[in-house]
Design a protein around this motif. Structure first.
Motif, PDB file in Angstrom:
ATOM      1  N   ALA A 387       0.803  -1.442  -0.039  1.00 14.55           N
ATOM      2  CA  ALA A 387       0.083  -0.072  -0.064  1.00 14.55           C
ATOM      3  C   ALA A 387       1.016   1.366   0.086  1.00 14.55           C
ATOM      4  O   ALA A 387       0.657   2.103  -0.843  1.00 14.55           O
ATOM      5  CB  ALA A 387      -0.887   0.181   1.286  1.00 14.55           C
ATOM      6  N   LEU A 388       1.952   1.448   0.862  1.00 15.19           N
ATOM      7  CA  LEU A 388       2.720   2.555   0.979  1.00 15.19           C
ATOM      8  C   LEU A 388       3.602   2.700  -0.348  1.00 15.19           C
ATOM      9  O   LEU A 388       3.675   3.971  -0.738  1.00 15.19           O
ATOM     10  CB  LEU A 388       3.641   2.645   2.374  1.00 15.19           C
ATOM     11  CG  LEU A 388       2.695   2.370   3.670  1.00 15.19           C
ATOM     12  CD1 LEU A 388       3.816   2.547   4.691  1.00 15.19           C
ATOM     13  CD2 LEU A 388       1.788   3.690   3.755  1.00 15.19           C
ATOM     14  N   GLY A 389       4.219   1.608  -0.622  1.00  8.66           N
ATOM     15  CA  GLY A 389       4.980   1.718  -1.679  1.00  8.66           C
ATOM     16  C   GLY A 389       4.136   2.181  -3.110  1.00  8.66           C
ATOM     17  O   GLY A 389       4.660   2.933  -3.787  1.00  8.66           O
ATOM     18  N   ALA A 390       3.126   1.617  -3.299  1.00  9.29           N
ATOM     19  CA  ALA A 390       2.074   2.029  -4.418  1.00  9.29           C
ATOM     20  C   ALA A 390       1.563   3.545  -4.367  1.00  9.29           C
ATOM     21  O   ALA A 390       1.772   4.265  -5.489  1.00  9.29           O
ATOM     22  CB  ALA A 390       1.177   1.043  -4.726  1.00  9.29           C
ATOM     23  N   LEU A 391       1.258   3.944  -3.336  1.00 10.14           N
ATOM     24  CA  LEU A 391       0.581   5.181  -3.220  1.00 10.14           C
ATOM     25  C   LEU A 391       1.833   6.445  -3.310  1.00 10.14           C
ATOM     26  O   LEU A 391       1.702   7.472  -3.768  1.00 10.14           O
ATOM     27  CB  LEU A 391       0.197   5.277  -1.563  1.00 10.14           C
ATOM     28  CG  LEU A 391      -0.539   6.682  -1.095  1.00 10.14           C
ATOM     29  CD1 LEU A 391      -1.638   7.006  -1.872  1.00 10.14           C
ATOM     30  CD2 LEU A 391      -0.753   6.752   0.343  1.00 10.14           C
ATOM     31  N   LEU A 392       3.033   6.163  -2.755  1.00 13.02           N
ATOM     32  CA  LEU A 392       3.882   7.035  -2.764  1.00 13.02           C
ATOM     33  C   LEU A 392       4.540   7.006  -4.332  1.00 13.02           C
ATOM     34  O   LEU A 392       4.876   8.324  -4.606  1.00 13.02           O
ATOM     35  CB  LEU A 392       5.032   6.669  -1.749  1.00 13.02           C
ATOM     36  CG  LEU A 392       4.768   6.892  -0.241  1.00 13.02           C
ATOM     37  CD1 LEU A 392       5.945   6.549   0.556  1.00 13.02           C
ATOM     38  CD2 LEU A 392       4.040   8.226  -0.039  1.00 13.02           C
TER      39      LEU A 392
END
Length: 435
Positions: A387-392
């Motif tokens: 989630a964090l990787g894709a969002l950023l």
């Protein structure tokens, strides 16, 4: 351990004022509040809302002792001689809950000790092995991209509530798909989970709905099994009935779905909040996205949503050097305090996504420790990393939709959860989602 209580109106008034101030600090700045306790003593006496004396353990090594030593039981019934108070069960009775429903919340995998705990854990462990979790990665990555595709469409005046439209939908979809809850029924589980946390008056009715739904789902899967965890659990129940009762089967499903999405959702949201309020750490991850697994370990340490362990009950008199306990004592380990203990972590209040070198074992206790270590830890880490990787990656200009001081934290004892997480997404990075 024992303590005496002062009496008198002046003392009572002062105590009431002190409790109100402590409660406000625990909500607004729990790490500072627990730091005070941690430096005062290894174990601090406090009164639960029902008046029961509890011992609050705050230092890293001592917290790991409480979590790992089987003499600190999860089930008060494990204590010989009925010496431990039945706090959870009595609380449910005070709310007027039907007696037959109480075990569905008070006799779960998390509430059992050996040998029942090992028996129950064994029947679901296969679904959360490292190999099976790794096999879910491509599907979770695709689901994450789908949710991010839809996220801009939920914006109002340029601001989107990330909790509502991404952080909760991702883990509830994953755990429901794994267990075998139909897509159309997943919003029900989000509502039920919310009601159990916030609406005490409706708790009994909500639990009745969940139990009835799950019993009906079990019967449907028994008649028409599919390739999901529930069907596998039913086979275990029907082929080897002494290992799993019908109530235990339903309770496992209830526990897995609720525990399997709520904390993960809030860890994703807390992680976004942490990175957006620490631009240097966000910039480091933008430059080195391969460090996300280590960064997630640091975010779990620094802003994990679960502040406290479940209550533990002392099964025998013991002298641990740092504290003496008597059989029947109630002990609460403060996970967040252990994670911020300078005895274990240098400069613990500093968020440092480079703190945990690759390959080093997990140091924080956000997933617990010992035999009750979180069953779904690997799956939760994968979801947060993805989630964090894709969002950023997709929204490099991501920003908070309000000033950090305006964010509201829910008044839930033992939890660190945002009420909303308003975000300004900014333009999508060139290339969009990966092919």
């Amino acid at each position: 351990m024992n303590t005496s209580a002062n009496s008198g109106s002046h003392q009572a008034g002062s105590a009431s004022t002190g409790r109100a101030a402590a409660a406000a600090q625990l909500l607004n700045d729990p790490h500072a509040a627990y730091e005070q306790l941690r430096e005062q003593a290894p174990a601090t006496p406090m009164r639960a809302p029902d008046g029961t004396l509890m011992w609050i353990v705050t230092r890293y090594d001592d917290v790991r002792t409480v979590l790992g030593d089987p003499r600190f039981a999860n089930n008060p019934a494990t204590v010989p001689g009925d010496k431990a108070p039945q706090m959870q069960i009595n609380g449910m009775r005070d709310l007027g809950m039907d007696e037959e429903l109480i075990p569905y919340l008070a006799d779960t995998l998390l509430d059992n000790d050996a040998p029942d705990h090992a028996r129950l854990r064994k029947v679901v462990t296969h679904a959360f092995t490292a190999r099976r979790v790794a096999a879910l990665r491509p599907w979770i990555e695709g689901l994450t991209e789908d949710l991010l595709d839809a996220l801009p469409g939920h914006a109002e005046n340029g601001v989107v509530d990330f909790l509502t439209h991404f952080a909760y939908p991702l883990p509830i979809t994953v755990i429901c798909e794994l267990v075998g809850v139909a897509e159309a029924d997943r919003p029900k589980w989000l509502k039920w989970s919310h009601d159990l946390a916030f609406n005490q008056e409706a708790m009994g009715g909500t639990l009745r709905e969940i139990v009835d739904y799950t019993h009906a789902l079990v019967e449907r899967r028994r008649a028409d099994p599919t390739d999901d965890l529930l069907s596998a659990l039913i086979r275990t129940r029907d082929e080897d009935g002494d290992r799993l009762s019908d109530r235990e089967l339903v309770t496992l499903v209830l526990s897995l779905v609720i525990a399997g999405h709520d904390t993960t959702a809030n860890q994703i949201a807390n992680g976004v909040w942490a990175l957006l309020t620490h631009p240097d750490q966000r910039a480091l991850l933008h430059e080195h996205p391969d460090r996300m697994p280590e960064a997630v370990q640091e975010l779990l340490r620094w802003c994990g949503p679960v502040l406290l362990s479940r209550m533990r009950y002392v099964t025998e008199d013991m002298d641990l050097g740092w504290a003496r306990f008597t059989a029947g004592d109630v002990v609460m380990a403060v996970l967040s305090s252990a994670n911020h203990d300078p005895r274990q972590f240098a400069d613990p209040s500093r968020l440092d996504v480079d703190r945990c070198p690759a390959g080093r074992g997990e140091q924080h206790v956000s997933f617990g420790s010992g035999s009750h270590y979180c069953l779904g830890a690997g799956l939760a880490r994968l979801e947060v990393e993805t989630a964090l990787g894709a969002l950023l990656r997709r929204h490099p200009d991501l920003a908070l939709g309000t000033a950090p001081q305006n964010l509201a934290w829910l008044p839930l004892p033992g939890m660190r959860k945002l009420a909303r997480l308003p975000l300004i997404l900014g333009p999508t990075a060139p290339g969009g989602r990966p092919s």
